[in-house]
Enzyme design. Structure first.
Site, PDB file in Angstrom:
ATOM      1  N   CYS A  17      16.651  64.428   4.391  1.00 23.93           N
ATOM      2  CA  CYS A  17      16.154  65.507   5.338  1.00 23.93           C
ATOM      3  C   CYS A  17      17.700  66.157   5.639  1.00 23.93           C
ATOM      4  O   CYS A  17      17.796  67.355   5.710  1.00 23.93           O
ATOM      5  CB  CYS A  17      15.457  65.221   6.509  1.00 23.93           C
ATOM      6  SG  CYS A  17      16.279  63.789   7.455  1.00 23.93           S
ATOM      7  N   GLN A  20      11.662  67.498   0.103  1.00 27.24           N
ATOM      8  CA  GLN A  20      12.600  66.087  -0.243  1.00 27.24           C
ATOM      9  C   GLN A  20      11.804  65.089  -0.702  1.00 27.24           C
ATOM     10  O   GLN A  20      12.716  64.076  -1.088  1.00 27.24           O
ATOM     11  CB  GLN A  20      13.207  65.896   1.237  1.00 27.24           C
ATOM     12  CG  GLN A  20      12.085  65.206   2.144  1.00 27.24           C
ATOM     13  CD  GLN A  20      12.582  65.004   3.465  1.00 27.24           C
ATOM     14  OE1 GLN A  20      12.739  65.780   4.293  1.00 27.24           O
ATOM     15  NE2 GLN A  20      13.120  63.612   3.525  1.00 27.24           N
ATOM     16  N   TYR A  33      29.334  70.799  16.768  1.00 32.45           N
ATOM     17  CA  TYR A  33      28.289  70.443  17.754  1.00 32.45           C
ATOM     18  C   TYR A  33      28.132  71.932  18.676  1.00 32.45           C
ATOM     19  O   TYR A  33      29.043  72.367  19.145  1.00 32.45           O
ATOM     20  CB  TYR A  33      27.964  69.548  18.622  1.00 32.45           C
ATOM     21  CG  TYR A  33      27.583  68.074  17.879  1.00 32.45           C
ATOM     22  CD1 TYR A  33      26.471  68.026  17.335  1.00 32.45           C
ATOM     23  CD2 TYR A  33      28.912  67.172  17.847  1.00 32.45           C
ATOM     24  CE1 TYR A  33      26.340  66.867  16.604  1.00 32.45           C
ATOM     25  CE2 TYR A  33      28.535  66.042  17.115  1.00 32.45           C
ATOM     26  CZ  TYR A  33      27.458  65.567  16.530  1.00 32.45           C
ATOM     27  OH  TYR A  33      27.219  64.353  16.262  1.00 32.45           O
ATOM     28  N   PHE A  41      23.524  62.451   8.335  1.00 34.47           N
ATOM     29  CA  PHE A  41      23.626  63.286   9.497  1.00 34.47           C
ATOM     30  C   PHE A  41      24.302  64.449   9.341  1.00 34.47           C
ATOM     31  O   PHE A  41      25.238  64.898   8.538  1.00 34.47           O
ATOM     32  CB  PHE A  41      24.366  62.713  10.689  1.00 34.47           C
ATOM     33  CG  PHE A  41      23.368  61.318  11.436  1.00 34.47           C
ATOM     34  CD1 PHE A  41      22.630  61.668  12.134  1.00 34.47           C
ATOM     35  CD2 PHE A  41      23.685  59.977  10.999  1.00 34.47           C
ATOM     36  CE1 PHE A  41      21.811  60.753  12.851  1.00 34.47           C
ATOM     37  CE2 PHE A  41      22.816  59.101  11.444  1.00 34.47           C
ATOM     38  CZ  PHE A  41      21.985  59.333  12.359  1.00 34.47           C
ATOM     39  N   TYR A  95      25.893  66.950  11.176  1.00 38.17           N
ATOM     40  CA  TYR A  95      27.428  67.100  11.147  1.00 38.17           C
ATOM     41  C   TYR A  95      28.155  66.610  10.252  1.00 38.17           C
ATOM     42  O   TYR A  95      29.326  67.412   9.909  1.00 38.17           O
ATOM     43  CB  TYR A  95      27.699  66.518  12.660  1.00 38.17           C
ATOM     44  CG  TYR A  95      29.101  66.695  13.094  1.00 38.17           C
ATOM     45  CD1 TYR A  95      29.418  67.454  14.127  1.00 38.17           C
ATOM     46  CD2 TYR A  95      30.357  65.736  12.895  1.00 38.17           C
ATOM     47  CE1 TYR A  95      30.699  67.631  14.523  1.00 38.17           C
ATOM     48  CE2 TYR A  95      31.526  66.065  13.306  1.00 38.17           C
ATOM     49  CZ  TYR A  95      31.726  67.027  14.208  1.00 38.17           C
ATOM     50  OH  TYR A  95      32.909  67.188  14.600  1.00 38.17           O
ATOM     51  N   HIS A 141      14.689  63.135  12.485  1.00 38.74           N
ATOM     52  CA  HIS A 141      14.425  63.974  11.482  1.00 38.74           C
ATOM     53  C   HIS A 141      15.340  65.195  11.622  1.00 38.74           C
ATOM     54  O   HIS A 141      15.478  65.761  12.643  1.00 38.74           O
ATOM     55  CB  HIS A 141      13.102  64.208  11.479  1.00 38.74           C
ATOM     56  CG  HIS A 141      12.651  65.001  10.177  1.00 38.74           C
ATOM     57  ND1 HIS A 141      13.165  64.838   8.962  1.00 38.74           N
ATOM     58  CD2 HIS A 141      11.932  66.160  10.220  1.00 38.74           C
ATOM     59  CE1 HIS A 141      12.634  65.878   8.234  1.00 38.74           C
ATOM     60  NE2 HIS A 141      11.718  66.492   8.864  1.00 38.74           N
TER      61      HIS A 141
END
Ligand SMILES: *[C@@H]1O[C@H](CO)[C@@H](O)[C@H](O)[C@H]1NC(C)=O
Ligand SMILES: *[C@@H]1O[C@H](CO)[C@@H](O)[C@H](O)[C@H]1NC(C)=O
Ligand SMILES: *[C@@H]1O[C@H](CO)[C@@H](O)[C@H](O)[C@H]1NC(C)=O
Ligand SMILES: *[C@@H]1O[C@H](CO)[C@@H](O)[C@H](O)[C@H]1NC(C)=O
Length: 444
Positions: A243, A237, A332, A287, A289, A390
């Site tokens: 990330c 990256q 999740y 994020f 999700y 991370h």
């Protein structure tokens, strides 16, 4: 010399560029009014200026994941890290980031309101914008942005101390980081918009989950399943806080390989995410999700050639003629934020493929070379490192000399760690790594 430069980089503190909200479950649960704009749009709708609301919907959010609307219809909801929340009810999804404001170096999280967000039917055909306002108010939370600390601080002792204190893993020096500003290291580990504050922990493992998780193999690695590798190559990256995009692409890449027995081996474009996604903050963080899951479902992923990696922010330049690869059923592991644990992760990985996780990066982690990582608790006494979250991909698990571990794909190039991978202790929620795994299912 190189070593001193690298070490010193680790001990500067963050310069914040972006300001995430910091809203917890307790802040969000309760009754909300959603103010909904005109519908009939597609996914190109621009919600930054939604106009006057055309309708309202009242929704009550209960522990842990039940939403009930004003007509008594039951649905689902989850908070999304500390960033916002998603509600799925009566055939529509609603997602918005929580509100935050910034004045000078003071940031306030306003958890009883949302920024303008996106609502669409679960078939993704009819889009509208909306914002939410909670019926009962929540006091704003203030915090001060950190100021950069003094610069370099040579500390060979630190690495030696790590290696002396424990024998599970070995720390080393990565001289190739020489000359990079601290901001770049922070970005590598999640970026300033990727901090997850608050007391998120893995859910307790129930007796039934334990029993089921013991019925599957004790060692498993998607890089070698009967000599077949289902994991795409390690990438880098660089200094962009992407990330979340790399790990999200990597999950979808691996799952496409698994679902097609390696007939299809796409490599997806993290740059498309960095440039074009409004569900994340470019090189300042984001994020899994919302990207490996929600963006893949709502907008789809494109292959690397449609927008090759630049490692920096840029306006959206993805080739519009490229075919998009969609995914569905993002969630999740455990169903909602806070429902995940090691037994559920183990079963999800074995049955369906790698999962994306987030964990707190501490200063010792940067020095990882090999072995089973545990947080040593050792920090540099002059300039402690700012914790970031991370995102990485868990591709398998095993046990060595009685210590259980996860096998994790990082995005810091092949020279870092065990050929780009690391192992981290399993079953102890090391740095929160068992608390927020995300999965999704590619569509063919
Ligand atoms: C959306 O609208 C805002 C304000 O009207 C504008 O500044 C922004 O550039 C628009 N975004 C896109 C992606 O068109
Ligand atoms: C975020 O919220 C949590 C829970 O309310 C609080 O403990 C923490 O100090 C907050 N952090 C920041 C930086 O606002
Ligand atoms: C998947 O591919 C491998 C390698 O080509 C082959 O040995 C295996 O039989 C295939 N599995 C299935 C279920 O087709
Ligand atoms: C992760 O870091 C945040 C912010 O410092 C902290 O609130 C949280 O307790 C940490 N969680 C774990 C599991 O280390």
């Amino acid at each position: 010399m190189k070593l001193s430069v690298f070490l010193s980089l680790l001990f500067l503190t963050a310069v914040w560029a972006d300001t995430p909200a910091n809203c917890t479950f307790d802040d969000i649960k309760g009754t909300w009014t959603f103010f909904i704009g005109s519908n009939g749009h597609d996914n190109t709708v621009n919600c930054s200026n939604m106009g006057n609301p055309k309708s309202q919907l009242q929704v009550t959010l209960y522990f842990p994941d039940v939403a009930v609307d004003e007509f008594g219809n039951k649905g689902f909801w989850t908070i999304i890290y500390n960033q916002g929340f998603e509600v799925v009810i009566s055939g529509r999804k609603y997602f918005a980031f929580s509100m935050y404001e910034q004045s000078g170096s003071t940031v306030s999280s306003i958890c009883d309101k949302t920024l303008p967000g996106w609502s669409h039917d679960t078939f993704n055909r009819d889009w509208a914008c909306y914002y939410g306002k909670k019926i009962t108010s929540v006091p704003p939370k203030y915090y001060k942005k950190n100021k950069p600390h003094r610069l370099f601080k040579l500390n060979y002792d630190y690495i030696n101390n790590i290696n002396k204190q424990q024998k599970l893993w070995t720390a080393t020096v990565y001289p190739e980081y020489e000359g990079k500003p601290m901001r770049e290291l922070l970005n590598k580990a999640g970026g300033p918009a990727s901090q997850v504050f608050g007391p998120i922990k893995a859910a307790p493992v129930t007796w039934e989950q334990q029993r089921l998780s013991e019925t599957i193999p004790e060692q498993f690695d998607w890089r070698n399943v009967n000599d077949n590798n289902y994991v795409s190559p390690i990438r880098n990256q660089e200094s962009c806080g992407s990330c979340y995009a790399f790990s999200s692409m990597a999950m979808n890449e691996a799952r496409v390989r698994i679902m097609t027995n390696n007939t299809l081996q796409p490599v997806f474009s993290p740059q498309d995410i960095v440039e074009c996604s409004e569900y994340s903050q470019g090189c300042a963080g984001g994020f899994p999700y919302l990207i490996g899951g929600k963006y893949a479902e709502d907008f789809g992923l494109v292959e690397e050639k449609c927008n090759p990696y630049k490692g920096q922010d840029h306006s959206c330049s993805t080739d519009k003629t490229c075919k998009r690869q969609y995914a569905t059923s993002y969630r999740y592991v455990g169903g909602f934020y806070g429902g995940c644990n090691d037994a559920l992760m183990k079963m999800e990985i074995y049955r369906h493929g790698p999962v994306v996780v987030g964990f707190n990066v501490t200063d010792d982690f940067f020095h990882y070379k090999s072995g089973i990582f545990i947080h040593t608790g050792l920090t540099d006494r002059y300039n402690p490192f700012e914790v970031t979250n991370h995102a990485v991909l868990v591709v398998g698990y095993g046990t060595e000399k009685g210590v259980k571990y996860w096998i994790v794909k990082n995005s810091w190039g092949e020279k870092w760690g065990e050929s780009g991978y690391f192992r981290i202790r399993r079953g102890t929620d090391e740095l929160g790594i068992e608390s927020m795994a995300v999965s999704s299912t590619p569509i063919f």
